[in-house]
Design an enzyme around this catalytic site. Sequence first.
Site, PDB file in Angstrom:
ATOM      1  CG  PHE A   1       6.344  -1.162  -1.635  1.00  0.00           C
ATOM      2  CD1 PHE A   1       7.728  -2.250  -1.017  1.00  0.00           C
ATOM      3  CD2 PHE A   1       5.309  -1.714  -0.708  1.00  0.00           C
ATOM      4  CE1 PHE A   1       7.791  -2.937  -0.363  1.00  0.00           C
ATOM      5  CE2 PHE A   1       5.672  -3.222   0.067  1.00  0.00           C
ATOM      6  CZ  PHE A   1       6.985  -3.701   0.550  1.00  0.00           C
TER       7      PHE A   1
ATOM      8  CG  ASP B   1      -0.091  -2.805  -5.916  1.00  0.00           C
ATOM      9  OD1 ASP B   1      -0.944  -2.661  -5.316  1.00  0.00           O
ATOM     10  OD2 ASP B   1       1.320  -3.281  -5.533  1.00  0.00           O
TER      11      ASP B   1
ATOM     12  CE  LYS C   1      -0.001  -2.409   3.003  1.00  0.00           C
ATOM     13  NZ  LYS C   1       0.314  -3.302   3.885  1.00  0.00           N
TER      14      LYS C   1
END
Length: 408
Positions: free
Chosen positions: A147, A232, A261
């Site tokens: 993801f 990531d 984030k």
Amino acid sequence: MTATTAPSGTAGLIGLSDAHGVANYAPLPVVLSHGEGAWVTDVEGRRYLDALAGYSALNFGHRHPALVAAARRQLDRLTLTARAFHNDRLPAFQRDLAELTGTEAVLPMNTGAEAVESAIKVARAWGYRVRGVRPGAARIVVAGGNFHGRTTTVVSFSDDPVARDDFGPFTPGFDRVPFGDAAALAAALTDDTVAVLVEPVQGEAGVIVPPPGWLAEVRRITADRGVLLICDEIQSGLGRAGATLCSELSGVRADLYTLGKALGGGILPVSAVAGRRDVLGVLRPGEHGSTFGGNPLAAAVGSAVCELLATGAFQAAARDLGGYLGERLRALPGLTAVRGVGLWFGVDLDPGIGTGREVCVELARRGVLAKETHGATVRLSPPLVVTREEIDVLADTFAAVLRDLSRG
């Protein structure tokens, strides 16, 4: 115009959202209005322990005083210039993030998906301009269960039908191999491969931890073949896994990192690609950019985040409290698997107890907020400011929910 009375309470606000919103989310039936530390309060005054922390966007809790103060100071000075001009906050942010992560250069963006898209563009340009890959032939190897966002390019290499179905045609140039299988990854590399893009731990998939030594072997393979390694770390980085970068736990240094984030401190979207200067340096003026990327407000908050992490206190808290939460979770009946790293867990439910959604609804009813993924898995990622006593609240509430649901 006809005057209307604004709805009050949870039901009224949910109804208003349903009337004018787009149903691209299925939120729990909670309407939040305030937050502080590890706790949030809804519109009717009920308090909840936040055990999700915005999928790691709130690593420092809600309204951390140092981050709110940094934002307020900058709001009184300058918020946006666009990159048509220099601003006085961006150089400090780029320096602070590079020093924190041990990298050489920083490309600022806004969202995690933008950071991933940026890394893909950089890797392709590097492949053509440095490695000599044939024009239009560059390929990137990714992992199954990945993801990396929801843009059309990113969902092109997803194997999640919910993220992918009905959004084609898809972007070519990606090869998917099983997560955690270094031999399959090595076999997928060709002369046209420019990069391998992986999560050190897969978050959306349910906090899937790879076999020991896998990431280090991926690093060895990519280095031997002259291929970039892109990690990531949008969810796993910035303290969540018990280290500044999750890949550090495997002794790995990637060529590029995507970060986001928590980099915005739970205040505004901030992301970046950080890594080798010779790789990021392939970009030329005008080839890539963002109106808001690197804006002064984002840079000020990002620098404050780096300052908090520079002490190592949050990383240590994630290791200590994560170890304790793991002990509590593994002692609970009704869970078929408990996976985690740092203060980040995915737990699989016994199907006889209920779905992840049912468990999360019941947790919310009792004052704990969490979120399900892939049906039978619940993700837990409390803010790194959570206390041991609050971990007990989380574990005790989870135990009570599992017990009561198992009784039917």
